[in-house]
Motif scaffolding. Structure first.
Motif, PDB file in Angstrom:
ATOM      1  N   SER A  93     -14.577 -13.788 -38.190  1.00 40.79           N
ATOM      2  CA  SER A  93     -15.700 -12.905 -38.483  1.00 40.79           C
ATOM      3  C   SER A  93     -16.883 -13.288 -37.603  1.00 40.79           C
ATOM      4  O   SER A  93     -16.961 -14.424 -37.099  1.00 40.79           O
ATOM      5  N   ASP A  94     -17.806 -12.365 -37.415  1.00 37.87           N
ATOM      6  CA  ASP A  94     -19.027 -12.632 -36.662  1.00 37.87           C
ATOM      7  C   ASP A  94     -20.043 -13.284 -37.598  1.00 37.87           C
ATOM      8  O   ASP A  94     -20.353 -12.739 -38.659  1.00 37.87           O
ATOM      9  N   TYR A  95     -20.563 -14.447 -37.199  1.00 36.24           N
ATOM     10  CA  TYR A  95     -21.469 -15.188 -38.081  1.00 36.24           C
ATOM     11  C   TYR A  95     -22.769 -14.428 -38.328  1.00 36.24           C
ATOM     12  O   TYR A  95     -23.498 -14.713 -39.279  1.00 36.24           O
ATOM     13  N   ARG A  96     -23.060 -13.436 -37.498  1.00 41.50           N
ATOM     14  CA  ARG A  96     -24.275 -12.646 -37.672  1.00 41.50           C
ATOM     15  C   ARG A  96     -24.062 -11.452 -38.609  1.00 41.50           C
ATOM     16  O   ARG A  96     -24.984 -10.677 -38.852  1.00 41.50           O
ATOM     17  N   GLY A  97     -22.825 -11.292 -39.099  1.00 49.18           N
ATOM     18  CA  GLY A  97     -22.542 -10.179 -39.989  1.00 49.18           C
ATOM     19  C   GLY A  97     -22.273  -8.869 -39.288  1.00 49.18           C
ATOM     20  O   GLY A  97     -22.202  -7.822 -39.932  1.00 49.18           O
ATOM     21  N   ARG A  98     -22.106  -8.894 -37.978  1.00 46.04           N
ATOM     22  CA  ARG A  98     -21.856  -7.674 -37.225  1.00 46.04           C
ATOM     23  C   ARG A  98     -20.369  -7.339 -37.210  1.00 46.04           C
ATOM     24  O   ARG A  98     -19.523  -8.225 -37.314  1.00 46.04           O
ATOM     25  N   PRO A  99     -20.004  -6.050 -37.052  1.00 46.86           N
ATOM     26  CA  PRO A  99     -18.589  -5.683 -36.905  1.00 46.86           C
ATOM     27  C   PRO A  99     -17.996  -6.330 -35.658  1.00 46.86           C
ATOM     28  O   PRO A  99     -18.695  -6.551 -34.660  1.00 46.86           O
ATOM     29  N   LEU A 100     -16.730  -6.629 -35.707  1.00 47.97           N
ATOM     30  CA  LEU A 100     -16.062  -7.267 -34.575  1.00 47.97           C
ATOM     31  C   LEU A 100     -15.861  -6.269 -33.437  1.00 47.97           C
ATOM     32  O   LEU A 100     -15.650  -5.077 -33.671  1.00 47.97           O
ATOM     33  N   PRO A 101     -15.915  -6.734 -32.184  1.00 46.87           N
ATOM     34  CA  PRO A 101     -15.613  -5.850 -31.050  1.00 46.87           C
ATOM     35  C   PRO A 101     -14.103  -5.686 -30.886  1.00 46.87           C
ATOM     36  O   PRO A 101     -13.314  -6.471 -31.409  1.00 46.87           O
ATOM     37  N   GLN A 102     -13.712  -4.673 -30.148  1.00 50.82           N
ATOM     38  CA  GLN A 102     -12.302  -4.465 -29.846  1.00 50.82           C
ATOM     39  C   GLN A 102     -12.005  -4.983 -28.446  1.00 50.82           C
ATOM     40  O   GLN A 102     -12.898  -5.443 -27.722  1.00 50.82           O
TER      41      GLN A 102
END
Length: 285
Positions: A93-102
């Protein structure tokens, strides 16, 4: 369909041959020959690409270096302790709470966001626990001697398939051998751990059937142009932008090897670890 097996370069018959024996053992090993999406498998024994990569690292060869001489070495692998399969479950997961990139990128070369948005990515990685293998490589005596010295004083850290899989010592078993590859692996003493040896001893102590604890049958695999099976694990290059693999033919067999135990162990003492202390004795292993 996989390509036809690539024949190894024919060695000069007048050139002296030698065999390097490696003991591949550690808490974890992973010998993958394929990866699919979020899954990284391991084969049940070392691959040729993994062993060649270990030798190239020991010799200090960069990823772009020519490895044709290493690929041409004839490989034999003996399974002294098969180990058990471990699945390592990962979530990202992204520690900043952002959606993951593809994986795809846009015109600016930046990764695109997942659509629909994905906050967690799951991966599965497989390892062999507590496995022990003997890998023997046969080739020109000069090259084999150079590789033996490199393994004892490696230029880069050595790994059992993946960087996180650190080997135990020793890796190189003594001096190089000057005998046929099959004879070398058949003559090397059993390299299993203390717990496995003691389990084999107990079987001899309580088994009613005729049993010879001083010998054991172990599975082995050899490079063989007329072998009945193929593997697609022969590296053409380790260069990040030019990686590729071809196939080789292999032959499966069994070797009857010495265990180091006496012919009769009905009154013998359990095997112990180095220094005379068996840390698992109280557990009955």
């Amino acid at each position: 369909m996989p390509a036809d097996p690539t024949p190894a370069p024919t060695p000069n018959q007048d050139e002296e041959q030698a065999v390097l024996v490696l003991r591949l053992a550690g808490p974890l090993q992973s010998w993958g020959d394929r990866s699919a999406f979020n899954r990284r498998d391991t084969r049940p024994q070392p691959t040729k690409s993994g062993v060649v990569g270990l030798l190239a690292a020991a010799a200090g060869r960069p990823r772009e270096a020519d490895i044709a001489d290493l690929v041409a070495l004839r490989l034999g692998v003996r399974v002294d302790q098969p180990g058990t399969l471990l699945r390592d479950y990962h979530t990202v997961s992204d520690y900043r709470g952002r959606p993951l990139p593809q994986a795809g990128v846009n015109a600016k070369g930046l990764q695109k966001p997942t659509s629909p948005a994905k906050d967690t990515h799951v991966t599965h990685r497989y390892y062999l626990q507590d496995a022990v293998f003997l890998a023997a490589l046969q080739g020109p005596a000069g090259l084999v001697a150079t590789l033996a010295e490199a393994v004892r004083r490696p230029a880069f850290p050595l790994a059992l398939g993946r960087r996180s899989c650190v080997p135990t010592q020793p890796i190189a078993l003594g001096a190089v051998r000057h005998a046929p590859l099959e004879d070398v692996l058949a003559g090397e003493p059993w390299q299993a751990g203390v717990a496995t040896v003691n389990a084999y001893r107990r079987r001899a102590q309580r088994g009613p059937e005729p049993f010879s604890p001083h010998r054991i049958d172990l599975a082995a695999t050899f490079d063989d142009p007329s072998g009945e099976d193929t593997l697609q694990d022969v590296p053409r290059s380790f260069a990040p932008r030019d990686r590729g693999f071809s196939t080789r033919r292999i032959r499966h067999t069994w070797l009857n090897v010495p265990t180091g135990l006496p012919p009769s162990v009905r009154t013998g003492q359990p095997a112990t670890a180095a220094g005379g202390h068996d840390p698992f004795a109280l557990l009955g292993w």
